[in-house]
Design a protein around this motif. Structure first.
Motif, PDB file in Angstrom:
ATOM      1  N   GLY A   1      26.427  18.255 -36.243  1.00  0.00           N
ATOM      2  CA  GLY A   1      25.095  18.436 -35.694  1.00  0.00           C
ATOM      3  C   GLY A   1      24.917  17.999 -34.259  1.00  0.00           C
ATOM      4  N   THR A   2      25.990  17.685 -33.570  1.00  0.00           N
ATOM      5  CA  THR A   2      25.886  17.308 -32.164  1.00  0.00           C
ATOM      6  C   THR A   2      26.248  18.489 -31.275  1.00  0.00           C
ATOM      7  N   GLU A   3      25.863  18.386 -30.007  1.00  0.00           N
ATOM      8  CA  GLU A   3      26.203  19.398 -29.012  1.00  0.00           C
ATOM      9  C   GLU A   3      26.916  18.721 -27.850  1.00  0.00           C
ATOM     10  N   ALA A   4      27.874  19.425 -27.289  1.00  0.00           N
ATOM     11  CA  ALA A   4      28.717  18.841 -26.249  1.00  0.00           C
ATOM     12  C   ALA A   4      28.174  19.114 -24.856  1.00  0.00           C
ATOM     13  N   VAL A   5      28.194  18.085 -24.048  1.00  0.00           N
ATOM     14  CA  VAL A   5      27.912  18.217 -22.622  1.00  0.00           C
ATOM     15  C   VAL A   5      29.208  17.896 -21.880  1.00  0.00           C
ATOM     16  N   LEU A   6      29.666  18.842 -21.081  1.00  0.00           N
ATOM     17  CA  LEU A   6      30.906  18.666 -20.337  1.00  0.00           C
ATOM     18  C   LEU A   6      30.615  18.043 -18.982  1.00  0.00           C
ATOM     19  N   ARG A   7      31.313  16.981 -18.673  1.00  0.00           N
ATOM     20  CA  ARG A   7      31.195  16.320 -17.367  1.00  0.00           C
ATOM     21  C   ARG A   7      32.564  16.422 -16.694  1.00  0.00           C
ATOM     22  N   GLY A   8      32.618  17.065 -15.553  1.00  0.00           N
ATOM     23  CA  GLY A   8      33.888  17.261 -14.879  1.00  0.00           C
ATOM     24  C   GLY A   8      34.494  18.612 -15.209  1.00  0.00           C
ATOM     25  N   ASP A   9      35.673  18.856 -14.675  1.00  0.00           N
ATOM     26  CA  ASP A   9      36.342  20.148 -14.816  1.00  0.00           C
ATOM     27  C   ASP A   9      37.716  19.941 -15.437  1.00  0.00           C
ATOM     28  N   PRO A  10      37.964  20.470 -16.632  1.00  0.00           N
ATOM     29  CA  PRO A  10      39.292  20.313 -17.250  1.00  0.00           C
ATOM     30  C   PRO A  10      40.422  20.818 -16.367  1.00  0.00           C
ATOM     31  N   GLY A  11      40.132  21.791 -15.519  1.00  0.00           N
ATOM     32  CA  GLY A  11      41.160  22.335 -14.638  1.00  0.00           C
ATOM     33  C   GLY A  11      41.679  21.340 -13.627  1.00  0.00           C
ATOM     34  N   THR A  12      40.900  20.303 -13.331  1.00  0.00           N
ATOM     35  CA  THR A  12      41.334  19.276 -12.386  1.00  0.00           C
ATOM     36  C   THR A  12      42.126  18.170 -13.074  1.00  0.00           C
ATOM     37  N   GLY A  13      42.153  18.214 -14.412  1.00  0.00           N
ATOM     38  CA  GLY A  13      42.869  17.171 -15.152  1.00  0.00           C
ATOM     39  C   GLY A  13      42.027  15.959 -15.464  1.00  0.00           C
TER      40      GLY A  13
ATOM     41  N   ALA B   1      35.121  14.738 -19.216  1.00  0.00           N
ATOM     42  CA  ALA B   1      34.601  14.003 -20.370  1.00  0.00           C
ATOM     43  C   ALA B   1      33.680  14.920 -21.163  1.00  0.00           C
ATOM     44  N   LEU B   2      33.693  14.744 -22.469  1.00  0.00           N
ATOM     45  CA  LEU B   2      32.800  15.469 -23.367  1.00  0.00           C
ATOM     46  C   LEU B   2      31.894  14.454 -24.061  1.00  0.00           C
ATOM     47  N   PHE B   3      30.596  14.591 -23.834  1.00  0.00           N
ATOM     48  CA  PHE B   3      29.619  13.726 -24.483  1.00  0.00           C
ATOM     49  C   PHE B   3      28.941  14.542 -25.586  1.00  0.00           C
ATOM     50  N   HIS B   4      29.044  14.074 -26.828  1.00  0.00           N
ATOM     51  CA  HIS B   4      28.476  14.800 -27.956  1.00  0.00           C
ATOM     52  C   HIS B   4      27.147  14.151 -28.338  1.00  0.00           C
ATOM     53  N   LEU B   5      26.055  14.860 -28.027  1.00  0.00           N
ATOM     54  CA  LEU B   5      24.708  14.311 -28.179  1.00  0.00           C
ATOM     55  C   LEU B   5      24.019  14.875 -29.419  1.00  0.00           C
ATOM     56  N   ASP B   6      23.225  14.037 -30.074  1.00  0.00           N
ATOM     57  CA  ASP B   6      22.452  14.510 -31.214  1.00  0.00           C
ATOM     58  C   ASP B   6      21.130  15.097 -30.733  1.00  0.00           C
TER      59      ASP B   6
ATOM     60  N   ASP C   1      19.306  13.391 -28.040  1.00  0.00           N
ATOM     61  CA  ASP C   1      20.098  13.183 -26.819  1.00  0.00           C
ATOM     62  C   ASP C   1      20.820  11.843 -26.804  1.00  0.00           C
ATOM     63  N   ILE C   2      21.076  11.309 -27.971  1.00  0.00           N
ATOM     64  CA  ILE C   2      21.853  10.072 -28.098  1.00  0.00           C
ATOM     65  C   ILE C   2      23.317  10.438 -28.304  1.00  0.00           C
ATOM     66  N   PRO C   3      24.232   9.889 -27.509  1.00  0.00           N
ATOM     67  CA  PRO C   3      25.653  10.223 -27.684  1.00  0.00           C
ATOM     68  C   PRO C   3      26.204   9.587 -28.955  1.00  0.00           C
ATOM     69  N   ARG C   4      26.865  10.391 -29.776  1.00  0.00           N
ATOM     70  CA  ARG C   4      27.495   9.893 -30.993  1.00  0.00           C
ATOM     71  C   ARG C   4      29.001   9.748 -30.811  1.00  0.00           C
ATOM     72  N   THR C   5      29.552  10.550 -29.913  1.00  0.00           N
ATOM     73  CA  THR C   5      30.990  10.516 -29.633  1.00  0.00           C
ATOM     74  C   THR C   5      31.209  10.835 -28.166  1.00  0.00           C
ATOM     75  N   VAL C   6      32.216  10.216 -27.569  1.00  0.00           N
ATOM     76  CA  VAL C   6      32.626  10.521 -26.201  1.00  0.00           C
ATOM     77  C   VAL C   6      34.130  10.732 -26.199  1.00  0.00           C
ATOM     78  N   GLU C   7      34.563  11.847 -25.623  1.00  0.00           N
ATOM     79  CA  GLU C   7      35.993  12.159 -25.508  1.00  0.00           C
ATOM     80  C   GLU C   7      36.316  12.357 -24.029  1.00  0.00           C
ATOM     81  N   THR C   8      37.317  11.644 -23.531  1.00  0.00           N
ATOM     82  CA  THR C   8      37.627  11.725 -22.103  1.00  0.00           C
ATOM     83  C   THR C   8      39.102  12.009 -21.872  1.00  0.00           C
ATOM     84  N   ILE C   9      39.380  12.654 -20.753  1.00  0.00           N
ATOM     85  CA  ILE C   9      40.739  12.898 -20.296  1.00  0.00           C
ATOM     86  C   ILE C   9      40.831  12.396 -18.862  1.00  0.00           C
ATOM     87  N   ASN C  10      41.658  11.393 -18.644  1.00  0.00           N
ATOM     88  CA  ASN C  10      41.843  10.821 -17.302  1.00  0.00           C
ATOM     89  C   ASN C  10      40.498  10.495 -16.653  1.00  0.00           C
TER      90      ASN C  10
END
Length: 420
Positions: free
Chosen positions: A339-351, A354-359, A362-371
């Protein structure tokens, strides 16, 4: 603290060794006996999949002198095999029996076996011990063909290290995407693109019907649709099974792991359990969960130390995990939540992203980051504090993280319905 109190720790992995160290740091003066299953000093397991191709894969949890210096009785290659709860004794494989005041079970988890014909062939490997890592390192040479069965973090880490050594790598996954159990679809897509761009073949939505051999050694993986993936070595990483047999035989409550409360206590008041072997209560998640991670094992070791010493039980932390694949350093806080939606911060193409999964609030339940360490650190706090975030500001990499928190419940991102 009672200097006559004896603590027996069944399991000399991250959880067990951390607990022994914490007890001494907290001035526990009783006896500590640490039972290990392997003949070597206790070591870190994460480098086995991340760095098995280098000498760095051998990382001792503590130097050998640490145990004697801190009066910790380490008994390697002598695991506990029987618990007598009535007599409060633990007996080991060698026949040694110890009377305990507190027993802590920290036996961890073992790789799930592949239930298909051919799994016994030479060259079919799992990855749990130093010996496994050494065998894999010998097999994975430039030009060798590696089949990775299972696209979880362990399988993908092994695949990345093998590609870096010039191997031909095929990842085989039963689900329709990699990391289906532990990561969001968005992160799965980013990592799939990253692996394929570096030459890894990824096959999803398929089952393994059989491992084919020649002269007793694996030569191919036959898929359920009849295709064959040629290989010289097959690494199996299809999850882990909690080593709760000792607890079950003693009559402790178990349900796909030893059931413990929020302070590592089992159904026996004299027995605690910590680490990957447990199904634990977590306040932030509101239920029983199995968290296979070093941070979770460390947190439970702190809980057990508090119970033993009579100190206050520390509050539960936000669960977090990490993985290294190629030059991608991933850190995740929280657990996947429907039931969350992802907000992408940054560009995966740059390496770096971050993905913020908000309910819905608008409360983040999960955060996934790369570098993106700063985004991870801020996101982990936001998850723990249940801080509403402004989606528009969050998606703007030019907006500092300290300014992405929503100022009011009806902030503009809610009114405009901004989504990614």
């Amino acid at each position: 603290m009672d200097p006559t109190h004896t603590v027996a720790i069944a399991g000399a992995g991250q959880a067990g060794v951390t607990l022994a160290a914490l007890l001494r740091q907290q001035r526990f003066t009783g006896r500590i006996v640490l039972f290990g299953a392997e003949s070597v000093l206790p070591y870190q397991r994460p480098p086995l999949s991340k760095k098995y191709d280098s000498a760095d894969h051998v990382q001792w949890l503590r130097p050998e002198s640490f145990y004697a210096d801190n009066d910790i009785e380490l008994r390697p290659a002598d695991p506990v095999v029987r618990i007598d709860r009535a007599a409060r004794t633990a007996s080991t494989r060698s026949g040694f029996t110890l009377s305990y005041d507190t027993l802590v079970i920290a036996t961890g988890a073992s790789p799930r076996a592949l239930p298909t014909p051919g799994a016994e062939l030479r060259g079919v490997l799992a990855l749990r011990t130093l010996g496994d890592a050494g065998e894999l390192r010998t097999a994975v040479l430039a030009g060798a063909r590696l089949a990775v069965v299972g696209a979880g973090y362990v399988g993908l880490e092994v695949a990345a290290a093998a590609r870096a050594r010039g191997c031909e790598v095929t990842v085989i996954e039963r689900e329709d995407r990699i990391l289906a159990r532990v990561a969001s679809p968005e992160l799965s897509r980013i990592l799939t693109d990253g692996h394929r761009a570096r030459g890894t073949r990824i096959v999803t939505g398929v089952t393994v019907a059989e491992l084919l051999g020649r002269d007793g050694r694996v030569r191919a993986v036959r898929l359920g649709d009849g295709r064959e993936i040629d290989c010289d070595t097959a690494i199996v990483g299809i999850g882990a099974v909690p080593e709760d047999g000792l607890a079950r035989s003693a009559g402790l409550d178990c349900a796909a792991g030893i059931v413990v409360d929020g302070a590592a206590r089992t159904s026996d008041p004299h027995i605690l359990a910590i680490g990957d072997v447990t199904r634990r209560w977590h306040d932030g998640l509101g239920g029983l969960v199995r968290l296979e991670s070093i941070p979770s094992a460390t947190e439970q070791a702190k809980q057990a130390a508090a119970v033993i010493t009579g100190a206050p039980i520390p509050p539960h932390e936000v669960p977090w995990f990490w993985s290294s694949q190629f030059d991608l350093e991933m850190k995740m806080a929280g657990v996947p939540t429907p039931g969350t939606e992802a907000v992408l911060r940054g560009d995966p193409g740059t390496g770096s992203c971050a993905l913020f999964h908000l309910d819905a609030d608008d409360i983040p339940r999960t955060v996934e980051t790369i570098n993106a360490t700063a985004d991870f650190m801020a996101g982990r706090k936001f998850v723990g504090n249940r801080t509403p975030l402004n989606r528009i500001a969050l998606a703007d990499i030019g907006t500092p993280m300290r300014e992405v928190a929503a100022q009011r419940p009806d902030h503009p991102s809610v009114a405009t319905g901004a989504r990614t």
